[in-house]
Write an enzyme that holds these catalytic residues in place. Structure first.
Site, PDB file in Angstrom:
ATOM      1  N   CYS A  31      24.163 -33.020   2.887  1.00  0.00           N
ATOM      2  CA  CYS A  31      23.479 -31.845   3.428  1.00  0.00           C
ATOM      3  C   CYS A  31      23.512 -30.693   2.427  1.00  0.00           C
ATOM      4  O   CYS A  31      24.585 -30.130   2.142  1.00  0.00           O
ATOM      5  CB  CYS A  31      24.151 -31.446   4.745  1.00  0.00           C
ATOM      6  SG  CYS A  31      23.635 -29.840   5.379  1.00  0.00           S
ATOM      7  N   CYS A  34      24.717 -27.275   3.817  1.00  0.00           N
ATOM      8  CA  CYS A  34      26.164 -27.326   4.067  1.00  0.00           C
ATOM      9  C   CYS A  34      26.939 -26.882   2.829  1.00  0.00           C
ATOM     10  O   CYS A  34      27.994 -26.243   2.928  1.00  0.00           O
ATOM     11  CB  CYS A  34      26.602 -28.737   4.452  1.00  0.00           C
ATOM     12  SG  CYS A  34      25.894 -29.349   6.004  1.00  0.00           S
TER      13      CYS A  34
END
Length: 298
Positions: A31, A34
């Protein structure tokens, strides 16, 4: 920042949130956002100096936890307080918005400093209080309330022979009065520990049994009683919770009743307050009562 799995979720998130807000960051290695928000959250955890705890959950590896929180996209952050989610957000927010989110829920910094100052105050004169209780029991042997407090005080300083002697007149009433049964449970724990030899070796022996079988409740119960005898009260209750999370009624409620026994013994007398006001609860006792309720009622 702590990496959380299903195995340590109860202690690192639920239990921790009883005393400190916990921000859970659901993320995954693939991600991109993230990787942006993660360092920002770690920076803020340091900047806020203990006003909240940051933990990370890899949603790919811990799918059961992600499902339990209803995670649909990442990054998603959830703030827990007192064992319950109170707020959250999705996406990589900028630092300013992260601070706004945190400031909306976290205690002010000056309030935290006041709490720390209170914790540093000198403890009460335990010996003087013990002598007063001893005198009260000697003056009126039928005063069960004074005797209860006297036995408690003796157990809190691990003077087992004196506690057993003072408890004698209450023992026949223990089956029908919870507070007196609580004294009996703690006395039993200390008596058990006195038969186990070296305290550290006895705990290590139970640790080995638990490592081999996490559902060895006899070992967990023995470990909890050994810890209680060492007056490691919260550690003992943590171990009893491990039993209760797996089997709430184990051994005719022995774990639950011993947990309650410890709470009753460590709870300090309520301070005097003005008429109509409710005296505050001891924070440790209040926290562990909530933890017990959350497990037993779940």
């Amino acid at each position: 920042m702590i990496d959380v799995t299903l195995e340590n979720f109860e202690s690192e998130v639920i239990a921790a949130s009883m005393t400190q807000p916990v921000l859970v960051d659901f993320w995954a290695p693939w991600c991109g956002p993230c990787k942006v928000i993660g360092p920002l959250l770690e920076k803020l955890e340091t900047a806020y100096e203990g006003r909240f705890k940051l933990v990370k959950i890899n949603s790919d590896e811990e799918q059961q936890l992600a499902a339990a929180f209803g995670i649909r996209s990442i990054p998603t952050c959830v703030l827990l307080m007192n064992g319950q989610p109170v707020d959250g957000f999705m996406g990589a927010l900028p630092e300013g918005q992260l601070r706004q989110f945190l400031d909306k829920h976290l205690p002010p910094e000056d309030e935290m400093q006041e709490e720390e100052a209170i914790e540093e105050e000198a403890p009460p004169d335990a010996q003087g209080q013990l002598e007063k209780l001893q005198q009260a029991v000697a003056t009126n042997p039928a005063d069960d309330e004074a005797r209860f407090e006297y036995v408690k005080a003796l157990l809190l300083i691990a003077r087992l022979p004196e506690a057993k002697s003072a408890f004698g007149p209450l023992a026949p009433k223990a089956a029908g009065v919870r507070r007196f049964e609580s004294l009996q449970r703690v006395i039993d724990a200390m008596e058990f520990a006195s038969t186990q030899g070296d305290a550290a070796m006895a705990v290590a022996a139970q640790d080995a049994r638990i490592a081999a079988n996490k559902r060895d409740f006899e070992a967990r119960f023995a470990r909890a009683r050994l810890l209680a005898a060492q007056r490691r009260w919260t550690d003992a209750m943590d171990e009893l919770l491990e039993i209760l999370m797996r089997d709430k009624a184990w051994n005719e409620d022995a774990a639950r009743k011993t947990y309650i026994g410890i709470l009753d013994v460590i709870e300090p007398p309520k301070p005097k307050v003005a008429e109509g006001q409710i005296p505050p609860d001891d924070p440790t006792v209040a926290t562990y009562r909530r933890r017990l309720s959350s497990v037993v009622l779940s």
